[in-house]
Design a protein around this motif. Sequence first.
Motif, short mmCIF file in Angstrom:
data_model
loop_
_atom_site.label_atom_id
_atom_site.label_comp_id
_atom_site.label_asym_id
_atom_site.label_seq_id
_atom_site.Cartn_x
_atom_site.Cartn_y
_atom_site.Cartn_z
N ILE A 170 0.84 -1.20 0.00
CA ILE A 170 0.00 0.00 0.00
C ILE A 170 0.87 1.25 0.00
CG2 ILE A 170 -1.67 1.36 1.33
CD1 ILE A 170 -2.96 -1.24 2.17
N LEU A 171 0.50 2.19 -0.87
CA LEU A 171 1.13 3.51 -0.94
C LEU A 171 0.09 4.57 -0.62
CD1 LEU A 171 3.06 3.06 -4.32
CD2 LEU A 171 3.99 2.82 -2.00
N ASP A 177 12.02 8.18 -5.13
CA ASP A 177 10.93 7.21 -5.19
C ASP A 177 9.59 7.93 -5.23
OD1 ASP A 177 12.35 4.82 -5.32
OD2 ASP A 177 12.40 4.57 -3.14
N LYS A 178 9.45 8.97 -4.45
CA LYS A 178 8.19 9.74 -4.42
C LYS A 178 7.84 10.23 -5.82
CE LYS A 178 8.28 14.01 -4.08
NZ LYS A 178 8.02 15.42 -4.27
N ASP A 179 8.78 10.88 -6.47
CA ASP A 179 8.51 11.42 -7.80
C ASP A 179 8.13 10.31 -8.78
OD1 ASP A 179 9.10 13.92 -6.80
OD2 ASP A 179 11.07 14.05 -7.76
N ARG A 180 8.87 9.23 -8.75
CA ARG A 180 8.60 8.10 -9.66
C ARG A 180 7.23 7.50 -9.39
NH1 ARG A 180 9.10 2.82 -8.82
NH2 ARG A 180 10.29 3.08 -6.90
N LEU A 181 6.90 7.27 -8.12
CA LEU A 181 5.63 6.65 -7.76
C LEU A 181 4.44 7.55 -8.07
CD1 LEU A 181 6.78 5.06 -4.40
CD2 LEU A 181 6.21 3.82 -6.51
N ILE A 240 2.92 17.08 -7.38
CA ILE A 240 4.04 16.17 -7.16
C ILE A 240 5.12 16.87 -6.34
CG2 ILE A 240 5.94 14.93 -8.31
CD1 ILE A 240 3.89 14.27 -10.56
N GLU A 241 5.41 18.12 -6.70
CA GLU A 241 6.43 18.90 -5.99
C GLU A 241 6.10 19.07 -4.51
OE1 GLU A 241 6.53 22.75 -7.81
OE2 GLU A 241 7.03 21.94 -9.78
#
Length: 155
Positions: free
Chosen positions: A95-96, A122-126, A138-139
Amino acid sequence: MLAIVNHAAQAYRGVIPADRWHEPYMPADELAKEIAAGVVFWVAEEEGRVLGVMGIQDKGAVALVRHAYVAPGTQRTGVGTRLLRHVQGLDGKPILIGTWAAASWAIEFYRRNGFTVVSDSDKDRLLRKYWLIPARQIETSVVLADAQWVQAQRA
């Protein structure tokens, strides 16, 4: 559900970037779009009164917790934790959770419940892979992952 979301979301006013705030926070047509996109909502209720709402969206390899809100007068009574435990038990996938980086209360809630903030890369990619949100969001967001996702990254 909309009443709970929009009432609880008032906590974001003045906290998240002003260019990401809108009123109402979630209009009815946006809720309909989320449901059409596969977000399944669960509610916690007592004596016919909705206390909280949490959505989960199956994205194949992972599931996303979406739109988790508890009525302001009911916060810190375990409603959010019960909803989170319920959605965690639905399909066994990692879960994310995405939330606003400035929403320290939300981040702390998920941390208390075993989630870890992922790295910025990882945050940006996910966020690009699993969410349909603008670059500005996203930022200004973070992603938290459950232990199952974290373990899979180490393997």
